[in-house]
Motif scaffolding. Structure first.
Motif, PDB file in Angstrom:
ATOM      1  N   UNK A 132       1.045  -1.124  -0.335  1.00 55.29           N
ATOM      2  CA  UNK A 132       0.615   0.335  -0.046  1.00 55.29           C
ATOM      3  C   UNK A 132       0.726   0.668   0.065  1.00 55.29           C
ATOM      4  N   UNK A 133       1.742   1.194   0.671  1.00 54.83           N
ATOM      5  CA  UNK A 133       2.917   2.321   0.655  1.00 54.83           C
ATOM      6  C   UNK A 133       3.506   2.798  -0.602  1.00 54.83           C
ATOM      7  N   UNK A 134       3.782   1.977  -0.863  1.00 57.76           N
ATOM      8  CA  UNK A 134       4.539   1.809  -1.946  1.00 57.76           C
ATOM      9  C   UNK A 134       4.009   2.497  -3.440  1.00 57.76           C
ATOM     10  N   UNK A 135       2.355   1.815  -3.447  1.00 57.88           N
ATOM     11  CA  UNK A 135       1.453   2.314  -4.243  1.00 57.88           C
ATOM     12  C   UNK A 135       1.664   3.795  -4.230  1.00 57.88           C
ATOM     13  N   UNK A 136       0.840   4.405  -2.676  1.00 61.24           N
ATOM     14  CA  UNK A 136       1.351   5.690  -2.369  1.00 61.24           C
ATOM     15  C   UNK A 136       1.917   6.164  -2.567  1.00 61.24           C
ATOM     16  N   UNK A 137       3.450   6.106  -2.309  1.00 69.39           N
ATOM     17  CA  UNK A 137       4.693   6.639  -3.154  1.00 69.39           C
ATOM     18  C   UNK A 137       5.040   7.065  -4.511  1.00 69.39           C
ATOM     19  N   UNK A 138       3.464   6.341  -5.026  1.00 68.52           N
ATOM     20  CA  UNK A 138       4.567   6.377  -6.992  1.00 68.52           C
ATOM     21  C   UNK A 138       3.448   7.330  -6.564  1.00 68.52           C
ATOM     22  N   UNK A 139       2.220   7.042  -6.244  1.00 64.91           N
ATOM     23  CA  UNK A 139       0.818   8.863  -7.082  1.00 64.91           C
ATOM     24  C   UNK A 139       1.272   8.907  -6.624  1.00 64.91           C
ATOM     25  N   UNK A 140       2.457   9.111  -5.329  1.00 58.55           N
ATOM     26  CA  UNK A 140       2.658  10.623  -5.038  1.00 58.55           C
ATOM     27  C   UNK A 140       3.854  11.912  -5.551  1.00 58.55           C
ATOM     28  N   UNK A 141       4.886  10.892  -6.216  1.00 54.78           N
ATOM     29  CA  UNK A 141       5.365  11.385  -7.216  1.00 54.78           C
ATOM     30  C   UNK A 141       5.452  11.715  -8.802  1.00 54.78           C
ATOM     31  N   UNK A 142       5.287  12.290  -8.943  1.00 52.37           N
ATOM     32  CA  UNK A 142       5.119  12.986 -10.190  1.00 52.37           C
ATOM     33  C   UNK A 142       6.110  12.368 -11.736  1.00 52.37           C
ATOM     34  N   UNK A 143       7.253  12.435 -11.260  1.00 46.86           N
ATOM     35  CA  UNK A 143       8.151  11.022 -12.206  1.00 46.86           C
ATOM     36  C   UNK A 143       8.341  10.053 -12.101  1.00 46.86           C
ATOM     37  N   UNK A 144       7.816   9.164 -10.826  1.00 51.20           N
ATOM     38  CA  UNK A 144       7.270   8.432 -11.371  1.00 51.20           C
ATOM     39  C   UNK A 144       6.252   8.049 -11.710  1.00 51.20           C
ATOM     40  N   UNK A 145       4.793   8.532 -11.748  1.00 51.56           N
ATOM     41  CA  UNK A 145       3.873   8.195 -12.102  1.00 51.56           C
ATOM     42  C   UNK A 145       4.132   7.974 -13.954  1.00 51.56           C
ATOM     43  N   UNK A 146       5.352   9.328 -14.335  1.00 55.88           N
ATOM     44  CA  UNK A 146       5.265   9.436 -15.332  1.00 55.88           C
ATOM     45  C   UNK A 146       6.617   8.577 -16.325  1.00 55.88           C
ATOM     46  N   UNK A 147       7.350   7.780 -15.428  1.00 52.04           N
ATOM     47  CA  UNK A 147       7.952   6.775 -15.223  1.00 52.04           C
ATOM     48  C   UNK A 147       7.011   4.883 -15.401  1.00 52.04           C
ATOM     49  N   UNK A 148       5.852   5.422 -14.724  1.00 51.23           N
ATOM     50  CA  UNK A 148       5.079   4.067 -15.167  1.00 51.23           C
ATOM     51  C   UNK A 148       4.467   4.001 -16.844  1.00 51.23           C
TER      52      UNK A 148
END
Length: 213
Positions: free
Chosen positions: A114-130
């Motif tokens: 859960x924390x990993x998912x929230x972390x990805x959504x909270x970081x624009x650069x990670x959203x772009x990488x996904x």
């Protein structure tokens, strides 16, 4: 030769794991944007140069854990039994993932997931990488459909875009529900129903994809 990795390779694997573990621990504790690459390198007891040799970008420290899933749908299509349509194989694989609580389906309520998912959504650069990860999955599935179903390139590409989008949407919906506190076991029946519905919709438009010969 016994097929086991040599000393040098084992050392590289340990270094890779140490960097990855240090990064995820720091990111989950402090936030992706709040932790520098230098801090990760220090925690892993390596130089920044060594870190970048293993992980070319900061985002790779997170996304590499999903790397195997980028070509997962393509592998499922290639490995399907003779006479099995691509969508059938992919639907059964996703349903198995739900049963196994595979994090890639979003149906995993372990606190770290859960924390990993929230972390990805909270970081624009990670959203772009996904998003790049998603594009890679589309390309891999396109090639698998072309190679195993003798599908024209444009048909394979459009089918892959739809299939990957459905996988993505189902996983995101599951993960968001769990992030707001719904237990995985309670969500399971709804996740299965949504998956069956989604693939039924795909089959209406993609029913002409031929089975494996």
């Amino acid at each position: 030769m016994d097929g086991k990795p040599g000393l040098r390779e084992r050392k590289k694997q340990r270094t890779h794991a140490a960097i990855s573990d240090a990064a995820i621990t720091l990111f989950l504790e402090h936030g992706f944007n709040q932790v520098s690459v230098a801090q990760v390198a220090e925690a892993a007891e390596v130089s920044k140069r060594t870190l970048f040799a293993y992980f070319p970008t900061k985002e790779d420290l997170v996304v590499h854990r999903l790397a195997d899933h980028e070509t997962e749908s393509a592998r499922v299509v290639r490995a399907r039994p003779p006479g099995t349509a691509p969508l059938t194989a992919l639907r059964e694989h996703f349903l198995k993932g739900l049963r196994d609580r595979d994090p890639i389906t979003g149906l995993n309520d372990h606190p770290a997931a859960r924390r990993l998912h929230r972390m990805i959504l909270d970081a624009p650069s990670l959203v772009a990488r996904m998003a790049r990860f998603k594009t890679g999955a589309e390309h891999a599935l396109t090639e698998a459909l072309r190679e195993t179903a003798d599908t024209p390139e444009v048909t394979a590409r459009l089918a892959a875009v739809q299939i990957v989008a459905v996988h993505w949407a189902l996983a995101q919906d599951n993960a968001e529900r769990l992030a707001y506190g719904e237990p995985a076991d309670e969500r399971y029946a709804g996740a299965v129903a949504d998956t069956e519905h989604a693939f039924a919709l795909l089959e209406n438009g993609l029913r002409h994809l031929p089975p494996q010969q």
